[in-house]
Motif scaffolding. Sequence first.
Motif, PDB file in Angstrom:
ATOM      1  N   ARG A 149     -10.241  -2.354  -7.805  1.00  0.00           N
ATOM      2  CA  ARG A 149      -9.458  -2.548  -6.600  1.00  0.00           C
ATOM      3  C   ARG A 149     -10.202  -3.472  -5.643  1.00  0.00           C
ATOM      4  N   ARG A 152      -3.445  -1.135  -6.505  1.00  0.00           N
ATOM      5  CA  ARG A 152      -3.696   0.178  -7.090  1.00  0.00           C
ATOM      6  C   ARG A 152      -4.484   0.020  -8.378  1.00  0.00           C
ATOM      7  N   TYR A 153      -5.563   0.779  -8.484  1.00  0.00           N
ATOM      8  CA  TYR A 153      -6.358   0.827  -9.709  1.00  0.00           C
ATOM      9  C   TYR A 153      -5.701   1.853 -10.605  1.00  0.00           C
ATOM     10  N   SER A 155      -6.244  -3.235 -12.198  1.00  0.00           N
ATOM     11  CA  SER A 155      -5.590  -3.165 -10.897  1.00  0.00           C
ATOM     12  C   SER A 155      -4.254  -3.883 -10.931  1.00  0.00           C
TER      13      SER A 155
END
Length: 78
Positions: free
Chosen positions: A41, A62-63, A72
């Motif tokens: 991220r 968002r990872y 990500s």
Amino acid sequence: MTDIKIEKGIPMPENRSKGTALYPFENMEVGDSFFAPNKTRQQMDNACGHWRKAKGWKFVIRYQEEGDGIGSRVWRKE
């Protein structure tokens, strides 16, 4: 004095940002996203920095796990 020599006629390399060369930010519209495998991220937040500053764009990162890998996902929010 140092032994550093001044040279003439050496061309400068093109100025290119990693964020623009590696990722499709330039072509993104609001709501678009892409997945960057094996990127954290924080790495993607750094890559988004240029577009955030230059264009005022906002991103959501968002990872997550997708398919067979982890990485990500980046969405252009505004």
